[in-house]
Scaffold this motif. Structure first.
Motif, PDB file in Angstrom:
ATOM      1  N   VAL A 201       0.778  -1.156   0.084  1.00  0.00           N
ATOM      2  CA  VAL A 201       0.093  -0.109   0.100  1.00  0.00           C
ATOM      3  C   VAL A 201       0.956   1.168   0.173  1.00  0.00           C
ATOM      4  CG1 VAL A 201      -2.125  -1.072   1.101  1.00  0.00           C
ATOM      5  CG2 VAL A 201      -0.237  -0.140   2.681  1.00  0.00           C
ATOM      6  N   ALA A 202       0.471   2.059  -0.513  1.00  0.00           N
ATOM      7  CA  ALA A 202       1.011   3.736  -0.572  1.00  0.00           C
ATOM      8  C   ALA A 202       0.230   4.439  -1.110  1.00  0.00           C
ATOM      9  CB  ALA A 202       2.349   3.518  -1.767  1.00  0.00           C
ATOM     10  N   ALA A 203       0.279   5.909  -0.634  1.00  0.00           N
ATOM     11  CA  ALA A 203      -0.538   7.171  -1.118  1.00  0.00           C
ATOM     12  C   ALA A 203       0.551   7.920  -2.015  1.00  0.00           C
ATOM     13  CB  ALA A 203      -0.791   7.963   0.023  1.00  0.00           C
ATOM     14  N   ARG A 204       0.431   7.564  -3.381  1.00  0.00           N
ATOM     15  CA  ARG A 204       1.365   8.189  -4.158  1.00  0.00           C
ATOM     16  C   ARG A 204       0.396   9.241  -5.007  1.00  0.00           C
ATOM     17  NH1 ARG A 204       6.020   4.938  -5.496  1.00  0.00           N
ATOM     18  NH2 ARG A 204       5.904   5.873  -7.675  1.00  0.00           N
ATOM     19  N   HIS A 205      -0.684   9.353  -4.899  1.00  0.00           N
ATOM     20  CA  HIS A 205      -1.540  10.338  -5.784  1.00  0.00           C
ATOM     21  C   HIS A 205      -1.358  11.716  -5.041  1.00  0.00           C
ATOM     22  CE1 HIS A 205      -3.656   9.496  -2.038  1.00  0.00           C
ATOM     23  NE2 HIS A 205      -4.386  10.479  -2.148  1.00  0.00           N
ATOM     24  N   ASP A 206      -1.535  12.932  -6.101  1.00  0.00           N
ATOM     25  CA  ASP A 206      -1.351  14.130  -5.902  1.00  0.00           C
ATOM     26  C   ASP A 206      -1.884  14.955  -4.685  1.00  0.00           C
ATOM     27  OD1 ASP A 206       0.198  14.147  -8.233  1.00  0.00           O
ATOM     28  OD2 ASP A 206      -1.256  15.005  -9.503  1.00  0.00           O
ATOM     29  N   GLU A 207      -3.026  14.329  -3.982  1.00  0.00           N
ATOM     30  CA  GLU A 207      -3.828  14.761  -3.042  1.00  0.00           C
ATOM     31  C   GLU A 207      -3.499  14.027  -1.719  1.00  0.00           C
ATOM     32  OE1 GLU A 207      -5.681  13.838  -5.874  1.00  0.00           O
ATOM     33  OE2 GLU A 207      -5.349  15.722  -6.695  1.00  0.00           O
ATOM     34  N   ARG A 208      -2.278  13.321  -1.815  1.00  0.00           N
ATOM     35  CA  ARG A 208      -2.064  12.555  -0.808  1.00  0.00           C
ATOM     36  C   ARG A 208      -1.926  13.316   0.680  1.00  0.00           C
ATOM     37  NH1 ARG A 208       2.369  13.258  -4.018  1.00  0.00           N
ATOM     38  NH2 ARG A 208       4.316  13.987  -3.084  1.00  0.00           N
ATOM     39  N   ASP A 209      -1.459  14.583   0.678  1.00  0.00           N
ATOM     40  CA  ASP A 209      -1.121  15.384   1.791  1.00  0.00           C
ATOM     41  C   ASP A 209      -2.489  15.995   2.356  1.00  0.00           C
ATOM     42  OD1 ASP A 209       1.540  15.306   2.138  1.00  0.00           O
ATOM     43  OD2 ASP A 209       2.045  16.653   0.564  1.00  0.00           O
ATOM     44  N   THR A 210      -3.300  15.919   1.752  1.00  0.00           N
ATOM     45  CA  THR A 210      -4.850  16.437   2.051  1.00  0.00           C
ATOM     46  C   THR A 210      -5.842  15.625   2.250  1.00  0.00           C
ATOM     47  OG1 THR A 210      -5.260  17.252  -0.044  1.00  0.00           O
ATOM     48  CG2 THR A 210      -4.145  18.799   1.318  1.00  0.00           C
ATOM     49  N   THR A 211      -5.574  14.361   1.933  1.00  0.00           N
ATOM     50  CA  THR A 211      -6.728  13.411   2.172  1.00  0.00           C
ATOM     51  C   THR A 211      -6.128  12.229   2.795  1.00  0.00           C
ATOM     52  OG1 THR A 211      -6.184  11.863  -0.019  1.00  0.00           O
ATOM     53  CG2 THR A 211      -7.719  13.962  -0.266  1.00  0.00           C
ATOM     54  N   LEU A 212      -6.905  11.227   3.300  1.00  0.00           N
ATOM     55  CA  LEU A 212      -6.573   9.872   4.183  1.00  0.00           C
ATOM     56  C   LEU A 212      -6.642   8.787   3.246  1.00  0.00           C
ATOM     57  CD1 LEU A 212      -8.588  10.618   7.164  1.00  0.00           C
ATOM     58  CD2 LEU A 212      -6.216  10.992   7.018  1.00  0.00           C
ATOM     59  N   THR A 213      -6.918   8.791   1.988  1.00  0.00           N
ATOM     60  CA  THR A 213      -6.905   7.656   0.871  1.00  0.00           C
ATOM     61  C   THR A 213      -5.399   7.118   0.508  1.00  0.00           C
ATOM     62  OG1 THR A 213      -7.249   9.202  -0.762  1.00  0.00           O
ATOM     63  CG2 THR A 213      -9.319   8.253   0.088  1.00  0.00           C
ATOM     64  N   ASN A 214      -5.499   6.028   0.110  1.00  0.00           N
ATOM     65  CA  ASN A 214      -4.043   5.499  -0.541  1.00  0.00           C
ATOM     66  C   ASN A 214      -4.721   4.436  -1.501  1.00  0.00           C
ATOM     67  OD1 ASN A 214      -4.990   3.605   1.125  1.00  0.00           O
ATOM     68  ND2 ASN A 214      -3.011   3.457   2.227  1.00  0.00           N
ATOM     69  N   ASP A 215      -3.760   3.626  -1.767  1.00  0.00           N
ATOM     70  CA  ASP A 215      -3.988   2.564  -2.863  1.00  0.00           C
ATOM     71  C   ASP A 215      -3.085   1.259  -2.960  1.00  0.00           C
ATOM     72  OD1 ASP A 215      -5.875   3.717  -5.142  1.00  0.00           O
ATOM     73  OD2 ASP A 215      -4.333   5.273  -4.993  1.00  0.00           O
ATOM     74  N   VAL A 216      -3.785   0.296  -3.418  1.00  0.00           N
ATOM     75  CA  VAL A 216      -3.098  -0.926  -3.398  1.00  0.00           C
ATOM     76  C   VAL A 216      -2.217  -0.961  -4.513  1.00  0.00           C
ATOM     77  CG1 VAL A 216      -3.090  -3.567  -3.487  1.00  0.00           C
ATOM     78  CG2 VAL A 216      -4.810  -2.381  -2.067  1.00  0.00           C
ATOM     79  N   TRP A 217      -1.029  -1.391  -4.597  1.00  0.00           N
ATOM     80  CA  TRP A 217      -0.213  -1.269  -5.809  1.00  0.00           C
ATOM     81  C   TRP A 217       0.446  -2.612  -5.834  1.00  0.00           C
ATOM     82  CZ3 TRP A 217       1.028   3.377  -8.601  1.00  0.00           C
ATOM     83  CH2 TRP A 217       0.295   4.412  -8.024  1.00  0.00           C
ATOM     84  N   VAL A 218       1.074  -2.959  -7.175  1.00  0.00           N
ATOM     85  CA  VAL A 218       1.791  -4.210  -7.447  1.00  0.00           C
ATOM     86  C   VAL A 218       3.064  -3.735  -8.249  1.00  0.00           C
ATOM     87  CG1 VAL A 218      -0.025  -6.027  -7.252  1.00  0.00           C
ATOM     88  CG2 VAL A 218       0.319  -4.684  -9.433  1.00  0.00           C
ATOM     89  N   ALA A 219       4.104  -4.643  -8.141  1.00  0.00           N
ATOM     90  CA  ALA A 219       5.208  -4.429  -8.815  1.00  0.00           C
ATOM     91  C   ALA A 219       6.072  -5.556  -8.709  1.00  0.00           C
ATOM     92  CB  ALA A 219       6.127  -3.191  -8.169  1.00  0.00           C
ATOM     93  N   ALA A 220       6.915  -5.739 -10.094  1.00  0.00           N
ATOM     94  CA  ALA A 220       7.823  -7.001  -9.956  1.00  0.00           C
ATOM     95  C   ALA A 220       8.951  -6.591  -8.695  1.00  0.00           C
ATOM     96  CB  ALA A 220       8.698  -6.707 -11.069  1.00  0.00           C
ATOM     97  N   PRO A 221       9.539  -7.839  -8.341  1.00  0.00           N
ATOM     98  CA  PRO A 221      10.573  -7.523  -7.240  1.00  0.00           C
ATOM     99  C   PRO A 221      11.667  -6.584  -7.602  1.00  0.00           C
ATOM    100  CG  PRO A 221       9.848 -10.035  -7.442  1.00  0.00           C
ATOM    101  CD  PRO A 221       9.255  -9.042  -8.612  1.00  0.00           C
ATOM    102  N   ASP A 222      12.038  -6.272  -8.748  1.00  0.00           N
ATOM    103  CA  ASP A 222      12.951  -5.382  -9.083  1.00  0.00           C
ATOM    104  C   ASP A 222      12.466  -3.992  -9.117  1.00  0.00           C
ATOM    105  OD1 ASP A 222      11.611  -5.458 -11.368  1.00  0.00           O
ATOM    106  OD2 ASP A 222      13.305  -5.916 -12.644  1.00  0.00           O
ATOM    107  N   GLY A 223      11.177  -3.911  -8.908  1.00  0.00           N
ATOM    108  CA  GLY A 223      10.725  -2.441  -8.827  1.00  0.00           C
ATOM    109  C   GLY A 223       9.906  -2.022 -10.344  1.00  0.00           C
ATOM    110  N   SER A 224      10.004  -2.765 -11.329  1.00  0.00           N
ATOM    111  CA  SER A 224       9.653  -2.560 -12.407  1.00  0.00           C
ATOM    112  C   SER A 224       8.104  -2.867 -12.547  1.00  0.00           C
ATOM    113  CB  SER A 224      10.164  -3.251 -13.679  1.00  0.00           C
ATOM    114  OG  SER A 224       9.946  -4.909 -13.458  1.00  0.00           O
ATOM    115  N   GLY A 225       7.589  -2.077 -13.537  1.00  0.00           N
ATOM    116  CA  GLY A 225       5.953  -2.621 -13.739  1.00  0.00           C
ATOM    117  C   GLY A 225       5.261  -2.165 -12.705  1.00  0.00           C
TER     118      GLY A 225
END
Length: 629
Positions: A201-225
């Protein structure tokens, strides 16, 4: 139970279970008064109960055990004695553990890859020149541009973001690969069944500093995709892949149209397809409030724990979202779960023990440990009051030995969206052992009784909470053996808010009061608390003009009973100015008031502060009641 007896109260961590289901490993931690730290090790337990539990490691503080999928290795986190927690690995067949990481701020959340060759973990990465061996007060200034930049018991985090790492623990040189990047916090990592992806999970959206929402993310073990799975409309936590790898489960709460409204909302279980698509809530939003505890997706459904009238039940939730099956219920609290090879192990607390390991296997249930066997605790009894509108108010009494009549303490929990429940509660036991009958319960505003129960008090917190609390106190007094003329009121955080409110509006019911780590002035809490910028509007209403009328500090000129205020100097949830403003107002009016300040502590003093401070706090509370009740 005396104050120093907290050293006998153990805490169990989340268990891990061997792939064949035959063994479980769990961390056991206790306060150590001699070292003034928390110490603990890992214990190995056979799930059939055929042998006694065996201590596997001796710390000084070992936690977060994780079996490798092939069963050959055990990963865990070791800290204590001033050292940052680091990742260790040891062979399960016997042998010494070796250190895998040397992260400057420590590590957490170790998770094995499906092939048992790699470990993912989370670690905070400090900005260059910060959080080193130098003097923190001489570091360069922090530039703050958003509303979210610090957290109670953590401190500032905008300059030490949490990132996901992957490491090969068997390589000659343990050089972790940093998977995530950027000025964002990432956490709660999980592997996909085929090992090709990591979820977090991470809050990577532009409004992250003024909201409490975040997201579920996936990536390859090397960080790609790197790819987002959710729609930035929830507060998401703890993503876990389903066994078939087609979907990701997670815990989440709706955050309202502005992304800021999370107060008194039930935490649910959600499902999102890995290939993309809409999220789907699997648990009833009104009825079921999930615990923020480890859970397990299985082929037959998801094993979760749910609050239920002071209990915490273990449920199996079908992926279809149909009615869950109760696997463990009754007057006890399931706090974590693990499963392998059709064997389920859970940690369970009840009115006699802070926690034991229990196995569900071969069609039966068996308690595997007796870590609390030496505890001598007083029983708790249920009581239900009736509010003026006919609403039932559920709670408990912990009575001293003997017939009484006993002096009475009305104890109020924080939150307010949390619950008292069926477990050995050190505060109730210490006070009752000293001769006071403790009345505690879950008035409206609490969790575990449906979302409407929790949201009832929003916008008029003091008045609406007081009605239920006094109804519960009256019901307890009606059971007999309690002395209504010698009653005190106490509570922390929201409980401290209500203590001040009751002392001002219903002071004739009480001889004295103790308020801890409280919100007293909503206006300054709004700007000074780590959560105040969102919590104040959501909990107390949108009109700041009403905050004055709702603030206990506004009504403190009506308080005439002796009043003890306990606070921590580093409390960032309810900053210390909340205590100081109340103390000054009471003392200037000539009220018998004292302020007890704990250096170096945050909001969680009574639960996880230095053992010596926890004992000193108990001694001060007993001294106060001894003088006034």
């Amino acid at each position: 139970m005396k104050p120093a007896d907290i050293s006998q109260l153990h805490a169990l961590g989340a268990p891990t279970i061997s792939p064949d289901g035959q063994h479980a490993i769990v961390s056991v931690t206790r306060p150590d008064l001699e070292s003034d730290e928390y110490r603990g090790g890992l214990w190995l337990v056979r799930t059939d109960g055929s042998t006694e539990p065996r201590r596997l490691t001796r710390g000084p503080r070992d936690a977060a055990p994780a079996y490798s999928p092939d069963g050959a290795w055990l990963a865990f986190v070791r800290g204590g004695d001033g050292a940052k927690p680091q990742l260790y690995v040891m062979p399960t067949a016997g042998g010494e553990p070796w250190k895998v990481t040397d992260q400057p701020l420590g590590v957490s959340e170790p998770v094995w890859s499906p092939d048992s060759r790699r470990l993912a973990f989370v670690a905070r990465v400090p900005e260059e020149g910060r959080y080193g061996d130098g003097e923190p007060d001489k570091e360069r200034p922090r530039r703050i541009t958003g509303l979210q930049f610090r957290w109670d018991d953590l401190g500032f985090y905008l300059d030490r973001r949490a990132h996901v790492f992957v490491v090969d623990p068997f390589a000659e040189e343990h050089s972790p690969t940093q998977v995530t990047e950027g000025d964002f916090d990432h956490g709660e990592v999980a592997w996909s069944p085929d090992g090709s992806l990591l979820a977090f999970v991470a809050a990577r959206h532009d409004e992250r500093d003024t909201t409490l929402t975040n997201d579920v993310w996936v990536a390859a073990p090397d960080g790609s995709g790197l790819r987002r799975l959710t729609a930035t409309d929830l507060l998401a936590a703890a993503p876990r892949f389903t066994p078939d790898g087609a979907s990701v489960c997670f815990l989440g709460s709706t955050a309202g149209s502005d992304g800021r409204k999370l107060v008194c909302r039930n935490l649910g279980l959600w499902l999102v397809p890995l290939a993309g698509g809409a999220t789907r809530r699997l648990t009833d939003e009104e009825r079921l409030h999930l615990c923020e505890a480890p859970y397990v997706p299985t082929a037959d459904g998801v094993l979760v724990t749910v609050e239920n009238r002071g209990a915490k039940d273990l449920l199996r939730v079908p992926y279809a979202g149909t009615e869950p099956e109760v696997l463990i219920g009754g007057p006890r609290e399931v706090t974590a779960v693990a499963q392998a090879a059709d064997v389920t192990v859970v940690t369970v607390a009840d009115a006699r023990t802070p926690g034991e390991l229990v196995a569900l296997r071969d069609g039966g249930e068996r308690t595997l440990t007796s870590f609390g066997r030496d505890l001598d605790v007083l029983p708790i009894e249920e009581v239900t009051g009736t509010a003026p509108d006919g609403y039932p108010v559920h709670g408990w009494i912990v009575r001293p030995a003997g017939e009484g009549p006993h002096p009475v303490l009305l104890m109020i929990h924080g939150g307010p969206f949390t619950q008292y429940g069926w477990h050995v509660f050190d505060e109730a036991q210490v006070y009752a052992s000293a001769g006071y009958a403790v009345v505690m319960g879950n008035p409206r505003g609490s969790s575990g009784y449906g979302q409407a129960h929790g949201r009832h008090i929003i916008g008029d917190v003091g008045r609406l909470s007081a009605v239920d609390l006094l109804a519960l106190l009256d019901a307890a007094l009606a059971t007999g053996g309690l002395d209504a003329s010698r009653a005190g009121v106490l509570g922390g955080s929201h409980g401290g808010f209500m203590t001040t409110w009751l002392a001002a509006h219903h002071g004739e019911r009480f001889r004295a009061a103790i308020s801890e780590r409280a919100v007293n002035a909503i206006d300054s809490f709004h700007g000074s608390s780590d959560i105040g910028w969102s919590f104040a509007h959501d909990m107390y209403g949108e009109d700041p003009a009403r905050w004055v009328e709702q603030s206990p500090l506004t009504h403190a000129d009506k308080i005439d009973i002796p009043f003890l205020i306990i606070h921590s100097e580093h409390d960032w949830r309810c900053p210390v100015e909340q205590a100081q403003r109340l103390f000054v107002k009471l003392r200037l009016r000539g009220v018998e008031a004292e302020l007890l300040l704990f250096p170096g502590e945050g909001h969680e003093l009574s639960r996880s502060g230095l053992p010596s401070h926890r004992v000193a706090r108990f001694e001060a509370i007993l001294d106060w009641w001894g003088r006034h009740l």
